[in-house]
Design a protein around this motif. Sequence first.
Motif, mmCIF file in Angstrom:
data_model
loop_
_atom_site.group_PDB
_atom_site.id
_atom_site.type_symbol
_atom_site.label_atom_id
_atom_site.label_comp_id
_atom_site.label_asym_id
_atom_site.label_seq_id
_atom_site.Cartn_x
_atom_site.Cartn_y
_atom_site.Cartn_z
ATOM 1 N N THR A 1 30.546 -11.245 6.962
ATOM 2 C CA THR A 1 30.871 -9.832 7.083
ATOM 3 C C THR A 1 29.569 -9.081 7.299
ATOM 4 O OG1 THR A 1 32.788 -10.021 5.619
ATOM 5 C CG2 THR A 1 31.854 -7.824 5.918
ATOM 6 N N ALA A 2 29.561 -8.204 8.302
ATOM 7 C CA ALA A 2 28.409 -7.357 8.584
ATOM 8 C C ALA A 2 28.796 -5.919 8.273
ATOM 9 C CB ALA A 2 27.988 -7.488 10.041
ATOM 10 N N ALA A 3 27.978 -5.242 7.479
ATOM 11 C CA ALA A 3 28.162 -3.819 7.213
ATOM 12 C C ALA A 3 27.221 -3.073 8.150
ATOM 13 C CB ALA A 3 27.856 -3.496 5.755
ATOM 14 N N ILE A 4 27.790 -2.406 9.152
ATOM 15 C CA ILE A 4 26.986 -1.694 10.145
ATOM 16 C C ILE A 4 27.569 -0.287 10.307
ATOM 17 C CG2 ILE A 4 26.301 -3.819 11.318
ATOM 18 C CD1 ILE A 4 28.361 -3.219 13.483
ATOM 19 N N THR A 5 26.879 0.557 11.038
ATOM 20 C CA THR A 5 27.378 1.914 11.213
ATOM 21 C C THR A 5 28.580 1.928 12.158
ATOM 22 O OG1 THR A 5 25.953 2.423 13.098
ATOM 23 C CG2 THR A 5 25.068 2.905 10.878
ATOM 24 N N LYS A 6 29.403 2.936 11.970
ATOM 25 C CA LYS A 6 30.558 3.147 12.851
ATOM 26 C C LYS A 6 30.068 3.364 14.283
ATOM 27 C CE LYS A 6 34.339 6.389 13.544
ATOM 28 N NZ LYS A 6 34.948 7.630 13.074
ATOM 29 N N ASP A 7 28.941 4.086 14.430
ATOM 30 C CA ASP A 7 28.377 4.318 15.764
ATOM 31 C C ASP A 7 28.001 3.010 16.447
ATOM 32 O OD1 ASP A 7 28.693 7.039 15.434
ATOM 33 O OD2 ASP A 7 26.575 7.416 14.966
ATOM 34 N N ALA A 8 27.442 2.055 15.686
ATOM 35 C CA ALA A 8 27.073 0.755 16.261
ATOM 36 C C ALA A 8 28.311 0.012 16.749
ATOM 37 C CB ALA A 8 26.307 -0.085 15.241
ATOM 38 N N VAL A 9 29.396 0.071 15.981
ATOM 39 C CA VAL A 9 30.645 -0.577 16.400
ATOM 40 C C VAL A 9 31.103 -0.001 17.730
ATOM 41 C CG1 VAL A 9 33.121 -0.796 15.861
ATOM 42 C CG2 VAL A 9 31.413 -1.223 14.086
ATOM 43 N N GLU A 10 31.056 1.328 17.831
ATOM 44 C CA GLU A 10 31.498 1.983 19.070
ATOM 45 C C GLU A 10 30.551 1.669 20.232
ATOM 46 O OE1 GLU A 10 31.831 6.075 17.867
ATOM 47 O OE2 GLU A 10 33.611 5.667 16.646
ATOM 48 N N ASP A 11 29.237 1.756 19.997
ATOM 49 C CA ASP A 11 28.257 1.506 21.054
ATOM 50 C C ASP A 11 28.345 0.076 21.585
ATOM 51 O OD1 ASP A 11 27.354 4.100 20.756
ATOM 52 O OD2 ASP A 11 25.516 3.548 19.688
ATOM 53 N N LEU A 12 28.602 -0.881 20.683
ATOM 54 C CA LEU A 12 28.679 -2.289 21.085
ATOM 55 C C LEU A 12 30.076 -2.682 21.564
ATOM 56 C CD1 LEU A 12 26.574 -3.879 18.186
ATOM 57 C CD2 LEU A 12 25.857 -3.515 20.561
ATOM 58 N N GLY A 13 31.049 -1.798 21.391
ATOM 59 C CA GLY A 13 32.416 -2.106 21.807
ATOM 60 C C GLY A 13 33.023 -3.237 21.002
ATOM 61 N N LEU A 14 32.757 -3.271 19.700
ATOM 62 C CA LEU A 14 33.220 -4.377 18.866
ATOM 63 C C LEU A 14 34.710 -4.241 18.537
ATOM 64 C CD1 LEU A 14 30.221 -4.755 16.402
ATOM 65 C CD2 LEU A 14 30.691 -6.025 18.501
ATOM 66 N N THR A 15 35.457 -5.254 18.922
ATOM 67 C CA THR A 15 36.873 -5.357 18.607
ATOM 68 C C THR A 15 37.163 -6.826 18.329
ATOM 69 O OG1 THR A 15 37.465 -5.689 20.935
ATOM 70 C CG2 THR A 15 37.549 -3.416 20.109
ATOM 71 N N ALA A 16 38.314 -7.099 17.727
ATOM 72 C CA ALA A 16 38.704 -8.484 17.469
ATOM 73 C C ALA A 16 38.663 -9.272 18.774
ATOM 74 C CB ALA A 16 40.088 -8.541 16.841
ATOM 75 N N GLY A 17 38.044 -10.435 18.721
ATOM 76 C CA GLY A 17 37.926 -11.308 19.878
ATOM 77 C C GLY A 17 36.596 -11.196 20.611
ATOM 78 N N ALA A 18 35.796 -10.182 20.285
ATOM 79 C CA ALA A 18 34.503 -9.999 20.949
ATOM 80 C C ALA A 18 33.518 -11.079 20.521
ATOM 81 C CB ALA A 18 33.929 -8.615 20.620
ATOM 82 N N ALA A 19 32.759 -11.580 21.486
ATOM 83 C CA ALA A 19 31.711 -12.561 21.199
ATOM 84 C C ALA A 19 30.467 -11.817 20.712
ATOM 85 C CB ALA A 19 31.386 -13.370 22.447
ATOM 86 N N VAL A 20 29.884 -12.294 19.619
ATOM 87 C CA VAL A 20 28.680 -11.679 19.057
ATOM 88 C C VAL A 20 27.748 -12.771 18.556
ATOM 89 C CG1 VAL A 20 29.789 -9.513 18.352
ATOM 90 C CG2 VAL A 20 29.716 -11.440 16.750
ATOM 91 N N THR A 21 26.527 -12.356 18.253
ATOM 92 C CA THR A 21 25.586 -13.222 17.549
ATOM 93 C C THR A 21 25.207 -12.506 16.265
ATOM 94 O OG1 THR A 21 24.717 -14.124 19.616
ATOM 95 C CG2 THR A 21 23.345 -14.384 17.654
ATOM 96 N N ALA A 22 25.413 -13.182 15.141
ATOM 97 C CA ALA A 22 25.010 -12.633 13.841
ATOM 98 C C ALA A 22 23.547 -12.993 13.630
ATOM 99 C CB ALA A 22 25.875 -13.210 12.725
ATOM 100 N N LEU A 23 22.745 -11.998 13.268
ATOM 101 C CA LEU A 23 21.306 -12.175 13.087
ATOM 102 C C LEU A 23 20.948 -11.953 11.624
ATOM 103 C CD1 LEU A 23 20.342 -9.979 16.146
ATOM 104 C CD2 LEU A 23 20.356 -12.475 16.067
ATOM 105 N N ILE A 24 20.219 -12.918 11.045
ATOM 106 C CA ILE A 24 19.826 -12.828 9.636
ATOM 107 C C ILE A 24 18.388 -13.305 9.497
ATOM 108 C CG2 ILE A 24 20.336 -13.551 7.277
ATOM 109 C CD1 ILE A 24 23.149 -14.449 8.410
ATOM 110 N N LYS A 25 17.521 -12.437 8.977
ATOM 111 C CA LYS A 25 16.137 -12.849 8.733
ATOM 112 C C LYS A 25 16.128 -13.934 7.655
ATOM 113 C CE LYS A 25 12.933 -9.817 8.319
ATOM 114 N NZ LYS A 25 12.116 -8.656 7.918
ATOM 115 N N SER A 26 15.246 -14.894 7.795
ATOM 116 C CA SER A 26 15.173 -15.992 6.820
ATOM 117 C C SER A 26 14.806 -15.487 5.429
ATOM 118 C CB SER A 26 14.189 -17.071 7.282
ATOM 119 O OG SER A 26 12.895 -16.530 7.441
ATOM 120 N N THR A 27 14.088 -14.376 5.346
ATOM 121 C CA THR A 27 13.726 -13.813 4.045
ATOM 122 C C THR A 27 14.902 -13.123 3.362
ATOM 123 O OG1 THR A 27 12.942 -11.836 5.184
ATOM 124 C CG2 THR A 27 11.285 -13.491 4.586
#
Length: 141
Positions: A106-132
């Motif tokens: 689960t990623a907690a991001i801004t509503k604006d980011a969801v809209e800007d990226l066009g995130l909807t169910a089925g969208a391909a994404v890459t989850a990014l996590i710093k090793s720290t």
Amino acid sequence: MSLSIRNQLSGTVAAVTAGEVMAAVKVHLTNGPEVTAAVTREAVQELGLAPGAPVRALVKSTEVALATGTVDGLSIRNRLPGTVTAVTTGGAMASVKVAVGGGELTAAITKDAVEDLGLTAGAAVTALIKSTELSLATGPA
């Protein structure tokens, strides 16, 4: 032990590279890719982290970033390809569930980011996590 961290992916320690204070621990996620956690040498010893040891990789939802395009030129080691399974938006923030090899994040991001990226169910994404930002746990879930 109960934790508020919802992102918990099971895996096995693949390698430990110790430095003077910190160590890089590579974890092969169950049915998924490999991730790297930067932890203290003391944690490596206390948790008994060694190749073959079962662990859970933990990350807060606020530490998971999402990308929709190619991800090049970043120092972020953990890049997990996945598919959005659900998006829940509020007034300012959103919760985005992503199926990745090894489980769900689960990623907690801004509503604006969801809209800007066009995130909807089925969208391909890459989850990014710093090793720290990736913690490791041993023992029962």
